[in-house]
Design a protein around this motif. Sequence first.
Motif, PDB file in Angstrom:
ATOM      1  N   HIS A  91       0.841  -1.199   0.000  1.00 47.95           N
ATOM      2  CA  HIS A  91       0.000   0.000   0.000  1.00 47.95           C
ATOM      3  C   HIS A  91       0.878   1.252   0.000  1.00 47.95           C
ATOM      4  CE1 HIS A  91      -3.428  -2.552   1.085  1.00 47.95           C
ATOM      5  NE2 HIS A  91      -2.625  -3.121   1.979  1.00 47.95           N
ATOM      6  N   GLN A  92       0.566   2.192  -0.882  1.00 52.44           N
ATOM      7  CA  GLN A  92       1.210   3.499  -0.886  1.00 52.44           C
ATOM      8  C   GLN A  92       0.147   4.572  -1.103  1.00 52.44           C
ATOM      9  OE1 GLN A  92       5.327   4.033  -2.504  1.00 52.44           O
ATOM     10  NE2 GLN A  92       4.890   2.139  -3.592  1.00 52.44           N
ATOM     11  N   LEU A  93       0.251   5.638  -0.329  1.00 46.91           N
ATOM     12  CA  LEU A  93      -0.751   6.698  -0.379  1.00 46.91           C
ATOM     13  C   LEU A  93      -0.062   8.045  -0.287  1.00 46.91           C
ATOM     14  CD1 LEU A  93      -3.811   7.585  -0.165  1.00 46.91           C
ATOM     15  CD2 LEU A  93      -3.505   7.451   2.310  1.00 46.91           C
ATOM     16  N   ASN A  94      -0.500   9.014  -1.092  1.00 45.34           N
ATOM     17  CA  ASN A  94      -0.010  10.391  -0.941  1.00 45.34           C
ATOM     18  C   ASN A  94      -1.207  11.322  -0.905  1.00 45.34           C
ATOM     19  OD1 ASN A  94      -0.344  11.818  -3.759  1.00 45.34           O
ATOM     20  ND2 ASN A  94       0.440   9.761  -4.210  1.00 45.34           N
ATOM     21  N   LEU A  95      -1.084  12.362  -0.078  1.00 45.82           N
ATOM     22  CA  LEU A  95      -2.148  13.347   0.102  1.00 45.82           C
ATOM     23  C   LEU A  95      -1.503  14.727   0.189  1.00 45.82           C
ATOM     24  CD1 LEU A  95      -5.223  13.712   0.568  1.00 45.82           C
ATOM     25  CD2 LEU A  95      -4.744  13.549   3.024  1.00 45.82           C
ATOM     26  N   LYS A  96      -1.904  15.634  -0.699  1.00 45.21           N
ATOM     27  CA  LYS A  96      -1.273  16.947  -0.775  1.00 45.21           C
ATOM     28  C   LYS A  96      -2.313  18.058  -0.673  1.00 45.21           C
ATOM     29  CE  LYS A  96       1.750  19.752  -3.741  1.00 45.21           C
ATOM     30  NZ  LYS A  96       2.462  19.796  -5.036  1.00 45.21           N
ATOM     31  N   PHE A  97      -2.107  18.965   0.282  1.00 45.83           N
ATOM     32  CA  PHE A  97      -2.921  20.168   0.431  1.00 45.83           C
ATOM     33  C   PHE A  97      -2.114  21.354  -0.092  1.00 45.83           C
ATOM     34  CE2 PHE A  97      -4.296  17.199   3.655  1.00 45.83           C
ATOM     35  CZ  PHE A  97      -5.676  17.270   3.598  1.00 45.83           C
ATOM     36  N   GLN A  98      -2.707  22.144  -0.966  1.00 48.35           N
ATOM     37  CA  GLN A  98      -1.977  23.253  -1.580  1.00 48.35           C
ATOM     38  C   GLN A  98      -2.781  24.552  -1.502  1.00 48.35           C
ATOM     39  OE1 GLN A  98       0.051  22.165  -5.120  1.00 48.35           O
ATOM     40  NE2 GLN A  98       0.207  24.242  -5.903  1.00 48.35           N
ATOM     41  N   TYR A  99      -2.041  25.631  -1.253  1.00 48.33           N
ATOM     42  CA  TYR A  99      -2.631  26.971  -1.199  1.00 48.33           C
ATOM     43  C   TYR A  99      -1.864  27.883  -2.145  1.00 48.33           C
ATOM     44  CZ  TYR A  99      -3.357  31.747   0.537  1.00 48.33           C
ATOM     45  OH  TYR A  99      -3.612  33.101   0.630  1.00 48.33           O
ATOM     46  N   GLN A 100      -2.557  28.653  -2.946  1.00 48.00           N
ATOM     47  CA  GLN A 100      -1.902  29.616  -3.832  1.00 48.00           C
ATOM     48  C   GLN A 100      -2.801  30.837  -3.978  1.00 48.00           C
ATOM     49  OE1 GLN A 100       0.355  28.261  -7.021  1.00 48.00           O
ATOM     50  NE2 GLN A 100       1.007  30.341  -7.452  1.00 48.00           N
ATOM     51  N   LYS A 101      -2.249  31.987  -3.630  1.00 48.11           N
ATOM     52  CA  LYS A 101      -2.959  33.259  -3.778  1.00 48.11           C
ATOM     53  C   LYS A 101      -1.967  34.299  -4.278  1.00 48.11           C
ATOM     54  CE  LYS A 101      -5.851  36.659  -1.428  1.00 48.11           C
ATOM     55  NZ  LYS A 101      -6.446  37.080  -0.135  1.00 48.11           N
ATOM     56  N   GLU A 102      -2.212  34.740  -5.500  1.00 48.23           N
ATOM     57  CA  GLU A 102      -1.323  35.714  -6.145  1.00 48.23           C
ATOM     58  C   GLU A 102       0.104  35.187  -6.137  1.00 48.23           C
ATOM     59  OE1 GLU A 102      -2.167  39.324  -4.056  1.00 48.23           O
ATOM     60  OE2 GLU A 102      -4.129  39.580  -5.016  1.00 48.23           O
ATOM     61  N   GLN A 103       1.028  35.821  -5.431  1.00 49.10           N
ATOM     62  CA  GLN A 103       2.441  35.414  -5.471  1.00 49.10           C
ATOM     63  C   GLN A 103       2.849  34.519  -4.303  1.00 49.10           C
ATOM     64  OE1 GLN A 103       3.876  36.319  -8.287  1.00 49.10           O
ATOM     65  NE2 GLN A 103       1.987  37.422  -8.747  1.00 49.10           N
ATOM     66  N   THR A 104       1.903  34.156  -3.444  1.00 53.49           N
ATOM     67  CA  THR A 104       2.205  33.346  -2.265  1.00 53.49           C
ATOM     68  C   THR A 104       1.685  31.921  -2.458  1.00 53.49           C
ATOM     69  OG1 THR A 104       1.986  35.312  -0.871  1.00 53.49           O
ATOM     70  CG2 THR A 104       1.958  33.174   0.235  1.00 53.49           C
ATOM     71  N   PHE A 105       2.480  30.943  -2.066  1.00 52.42           N
ATOM     72  CA  PHE A 105       2.037  29.557  -2.177  1.00 52.42           C
ATOM     73  C   PHE A 105       2.558  28.743  -0.996  1.00 52.42           C
ATOM     74  CE2 PHE A 105       6.050  29.941  -4.448  1.00 52.42           C
ATOM     75  CZ  PHE A 105       6.788  28.854  -4.013  1.00 52.42           C
ATOM     76  N   ALA A 106       1.848  27.662  -0.684  1.00 46.54           N
ATOM     77  CA  ALA A 106       2.246  26.763   0.400  1.00 46.54           C
ATOM     78  C   ALA A 106       1.661  25.384   0.136  1.00 46.54           C
ATOM     79  CB  ALA A 106       1.761  27.292   1.745  1.00 46.54           C
ATOM     80  N   SER A 107       2.334  24.358   0.617  1.00 45.10           N
ATOM     81  CA  SER A 107       1.826  23.002   0.452  1.00 45.10           C
ATOM     82  C   SER A 107       2.228  22.139   1.638  1.00 45.10           C
ATOM     83  CB  SER A 107       2.351  22.370  -0.843  1.00 45.10           C
ATOM     84  OG  SER A 107       3.744  22.142  -0.761  1.00 45.10           O
ATOM     85  N   LEU A 108       1.396  21.157   1.927  1.00 46.92           N
ATOM     86  CA  LEU A 108       1.660  20.166   2.959  1.00 46.92           C
ATOM     87  C   LEU A 108       1.378  18.806   2.348  1.00 46.92           C
ATOM     88  CD1 LEU A 108       2.329  19.619   5.980  1.00 46.92           C
ATOM     89  CD2 LEU A 108      -0.154  19.656   6.392  1.00 46.92           C
ATOM     90  N   ARG A 109       2.367  17.920   2.325  1.00 46.16           N
ATOM     91  CA  ARG A 109       2.236  16.637   1.649  1.00 46.16           C
ATOM     92  C   ARG A 109       2.539  15.494   2.597  1.00 46.16           C
ATOM     93  NH1 ARG A 109       5.553  14.398  -3.681  1.00 46.16           N
ATOM     94  NH2 ARG A 109       4.072  12.776  -4.253  1.00 46.16           N
ATOM     95  N   ALA A 110       1.608  14.550   2.678  1.00 45.61           N
ATOM     96  CA  ALA A 110       1.795  13.353   3.497  1.00 45.61           C
ATOM     97  C   ALA A 110       2.012  12.161   2.578  1.00 45.61           C
ATOM     98  CB  ALA A 110       0.579  13.119   4.376  1.00 45.61           C
ATOM     99  N   LEU A 111       3.038  11.349   2.875  1.00 44.90           N
ATOM    100  CA  LEU A 111       3.365  10.147   2.106  1.00 44.90           C
ATOM    101  C   LEU A 111       3.310   8.951   3.042  1.00 44.90           C
ATOM    102  CD1 LEU A 111       6.515  11.548   0.260  1.00 44.90           C
ATOM    103  CD2 LEU A 111       4.194  11.424  -0.640  1.00 44.90           C
ATOM    104  N   TYR A 112       2.496   7.968   2.690  1.00 52.17           N
ATOM    105  CA  TYR A 112       2.401   6.752   3.498  1.00 52.17           C
ATOM    106  C   TYR A 112       2.906   5.564   2.692  1.00 52.17           C
ATOM    107  CZ  TYR A 112       0.494   2.531   5.582  1.00 52.17           C
ATOM    108  OH  TYR A 112       0.366   1.274   6.100  1.00 52.17           O
ATOM    109  N   ARG A 113       3.709   4.740   3.321  1.00 55.24           N
ATOM    110  CA  ARG A 113       4.189   3.501   2.718  1.00 55.24           C
ATOM    111  C   ARG A 113       4.026   2.386   3.738  1.00 55.24           C
ATOM    112  NH1 ARG A 113      10.320   2.150   0.354  1.00 55.24           N
ATOM    113  NH2 ARG A 113       9.830   0.006  -0.260  1.00 55.24           N
TER     114      ARG A 113
END
Length: 346
Positions: free
Chosen positions: A269-291
């Motif tokens: 089992h492998q799983l990835n989950l990514k939350f992303q934010y982008q507004k104009e020139q600012t961006f952020a992401s949080l990524r979880a990887l499960y193995r």
Amino acid sequence: KNLETSIGAGYLVDKANSTRYDKRESTKENAVGYAFFQSEWKPLEKLVVIGGARYDHNALFAAAFSPKLALKYALTNNINFKASVGRGFKAPDFRQLYLNFTNTAAGGYSVFGAIEAQKIINVLKGIGQIASVESDFYNLSALQPEFSTGYHASFDYTASKKHTFSVGLFYNNISNLIDSRLVAYRTGGAQIFSYLNVKTAYTKGLEFNADYKIGKYYSVTSGYQFLLSGDASELDKIKEGKVFTRDNNGYSKRLSMSDYVGLPNRSKHQLNLKFQYQKEQTFASLRALYRSSWYVTDTDGNGLFNTNDAKATGFVQLNATVGLRTSKKITVQLGCNNMLNYKDPI
């Protein structure tokens, strides 16, 4: 109007002078010529068919012809069915053939190319630097090219402009799979790896992907894979009752099909989950990887991997990134990987 064709050809020459491959004055060299074509045909408004082939001529290994056929059919305005079948070819590279590398900064593990691995390990054994060898050490030999036939089918569903989903099945039949294996331990516990061919390997499973946009600035992307793998020749030996292990009391017993876990170093089992934010020139992401857990060592020494063998525990890795585009040419980014501080010293 309904047919597009691409053709191409090329010639590659690889040369390497490196102490990681041998002596620096010793040059490793290979040449590969190739040619390919691909045609895209739309016989119906809802149907697209793609066919093609590639020819590789490798100076160190045999030539190969690799055909492929794929199609996409629009079942509705929102649902597409895709299917493909193709043949693959991969020749061993310099790393898999000649590498002689020890990473002193990460526990002192070593990776030796298949051509020199047995020779180097026997020399180390002669001077008392080898504590034990694994069963795969005796399977090391000159690597052969890898050939595969792959099948894939999927359904893609576009629920809206913001929501998309896909689910697919795959099966790969592989001859002479080039696989990395643990082959020996040094006296201090450091591991030694090399490469070998798995004659009749297969991988099969299911894939799921989903994208979801939340408002203007947020999105969620996820993916999951369920994987089964194995060696058909090993399964034949189990069915014939030729493979044994030990039960909880230490007595010898025949290995059953349910005990077999397939190829090592592969998670079911492998799983990835990514939350992303982008507004104009600012961006952020949080990524979880499960193995999930995967098997690493043939502990009972029967030459294949089963539930009595040693495995690494599964884990979740959390990675984060924030950034700012300060101009058209400059972006500033800050990231942190493995935020949960997962460690596996073994």
